[in-house]
Design a protein around this motif. Sequence first.
Motif, PDB file in Angstrom:
ATOM      1  N   VAL A  24      40.424-111.979 -38.476  1.00  0.00           N
ATOM      2  CA  VAL A  24      40.766-112.284 -37.132  1.00  0.00           C
ATOM      3  C   VAL A  24      41.843-111.428 -36.528  1.00  0.00           C
ATOM      4  N   LEU A  25      42.944-111.184 -37.316  1.00  0.00           N
ATOM      5  CA  LEU A  25      43.788-110.248 -37.056  1.00  0.00           C
ATOM      6  C   LEU A  25      43.240-108.808 -36.625  1.00  0.00           C
ATOM      7  N   ALA A  30      42.398-105.160 -32.023  1.00  0.00           N
ATOM      8  CA  ALA A  30      41.646-103.821 -31.671  1.00  0.00           C
ATOM      9  C   ALA A  30      41.816-103.363 -30.550  1.00  0.00           C
ATOM     10  N   GLY A  31      41.759-104.394 -29.484  1.00  0.00           N
ATOM     11  CA  GLY A  31      41.974-104.072 -27.986  1.00  0.00           C
ATOM     12  C   GLY A  31      43.391-103.643 -27.751  1.00  0.00           C
ATOM     13  N   LEU A  32      44.387-104.125 -28.494  1.00  0.00           N
ATOM     14  CA  LEU A  32      45.847-103.692 -28.357  1.00  0.00           C
ATOM     15  C   LEU A  32      45.971-102.286 -28.596  1.00  0.00           C
ATOM     16  N   ARG A  33      45.384-102.041 -29.952  1.00  0.00           N
ATOM     17  CA  ARG A  33      45.381-100.710 -30.239  1.00  0.00           C
ATOM     18  C   ARG A  33      45.042 -99.536 -29.409  1.00  0.00           C
ATOM     19  N   GLY A 325      32.388-118.983 -30.561  1.00  0.00           N
ATOM     20  CA  GLY A 325      33.862-119.458 -31.317  1.00  0.00           C
ATOM     21  C   GLY A 325      34.544-118.483 -31.677  1.00  0.00           C
ATOM     22  N   GLN A 326      33.766-117.285 -32.592  1.00  0.00           N
ATOM     23  CA  GLN A 326      34.543-116.024 -32.925  1.00  0.00           C
ATOM     24  C   GLN A 326      34.796-115.272 -31.767  1.00  0.00           C
ATOM     25  N   THR A 333      43.399-114.554 -30.044  1.00  0.00           N
ATOM     26  CA  THR A 333      44.377-113.853 -30.928  1.00  0.00           C
ATOM     27  C   THR A 333      45.135-112.642 -30.247  1.00  0.00           C
ATOM     28  N   GLU A 334      43.953-112.041 -29.357  1.00  0.00           N
ATOM     29  CA  GLU A 334      44.684-110.881 -28.687  1.00  0.00           C
ATOM     30  C   GLU A 334      45.823-111.401 -27.938  1.00  0.00           C
TER      31      GLU A 334
END
Length: 406
Positions: A24-25, A30-33, A325-326, A333-334
């Motif tokens: 999940v982390l 991924a989008g932030l990086r 849900g995922q 989470t992002e």
Amino acid sequence: MSRATDRRTGLTRLSPATLGPRDVLHVGSAGLRSRPMRVVLSALGIAIGIATMIAVVGISASSKAQLLEKLDALGTNMLVATPGQSMFGDDVKLPKGSPGMLGRIAGVEQVGATGDLDQSVRRTEKIPKEETGGITVKAADDGLLRTLRGTMASGAWLNAANDRSPSVVLGHVSAQRLGITGVGQQVYIGGRYFTVIGIIDPLPLAPEIERSALLGWTAASNLLAFDGHPTSLYERSTDASVHDVRDLIPRTVDPENPHNVQVTDPSSALQAKVETEGAFTNLLLGLGGVALLVGGVGVANTMIISVLERRHEIGLRRSMGATRGQIRLQFVTESLLLSGLGGIAGLVLGATATYVFAASGGMPWVVPAWAVGGGFGATLLIGTLAGLYPAVRAARLSPTLALQAV
């Protein structure tokens, strides 16, 4: 995806794979990086809001802690008795023996007295008498400084050795106004010169003494015709007996006319300041909350744009078996990570601003734990709320339509 066999039909069906915390982390970050500059700008709004809230609370708590330390050092067990007015509005005088009577009250530990003199203090006789500089001349007994818990900046206090000589002790402010920088210099009082034998350090609980020139009780009587009636009585009692002593002072000092005696608590001003220190805190916290809300809107806007830009990624994940849900969990989470980064930066900035302010003002550095926990909790709440709508929108995308948006 994982395979499972239905016992009743014997058919094999696919079930979605579960994501562990590490997975999940990974997908959430991924989008932030991939867009670091956007992350910095989006987190900045959250950081400003949290930094404002932490700094407001921290500065208020530091200032309050300084006042409490000052109160502890000065004590809240000192009372001052002064003459009031008679029933007909005439000025009254305290009895000459009132300092001794006050000292006999149970619980009273120290007593000091001053008496006002109708004189002015000047550097030389060439200065007009009317130019007093706001400095009063008082007679003082040898117990005054001890009762006030004062200290000498230079020189010595009045004592039996200099009580009869033309000597004077200056308060902190009066020395500055007269331009006196040390002992041995002289000032002009009542037609003669007096030698400065000491200068007192600041007295927060007795600002009237800071603005006075103090003579010995005997010298004031012999040289300036002081009548011996005190005009202010200072006493310190045990903490447990302050209220009882306050009730007894008028009847003890002037048994015949107790209503002519006024009793005040000089520490009440500092206590009131402690209580009102956070009067504007709520208003400033509200401004910080507005900044935090604006930062949350910025995070939500960033997440919505992210969903639009990553429709192909969403469609690809959905086609490979990721559940709605995922997808929702990924974007929430992002959003939480984005807000959390801003929150941590805000905590550091707010704590740093508080430290700089406290250090510059000589205050203790205090950042309440509840402010840190509450601020970071508010950050996570804002991050969750800001990410819900984009996450739901991402989860509702059709895999087929999303894959077409290449």
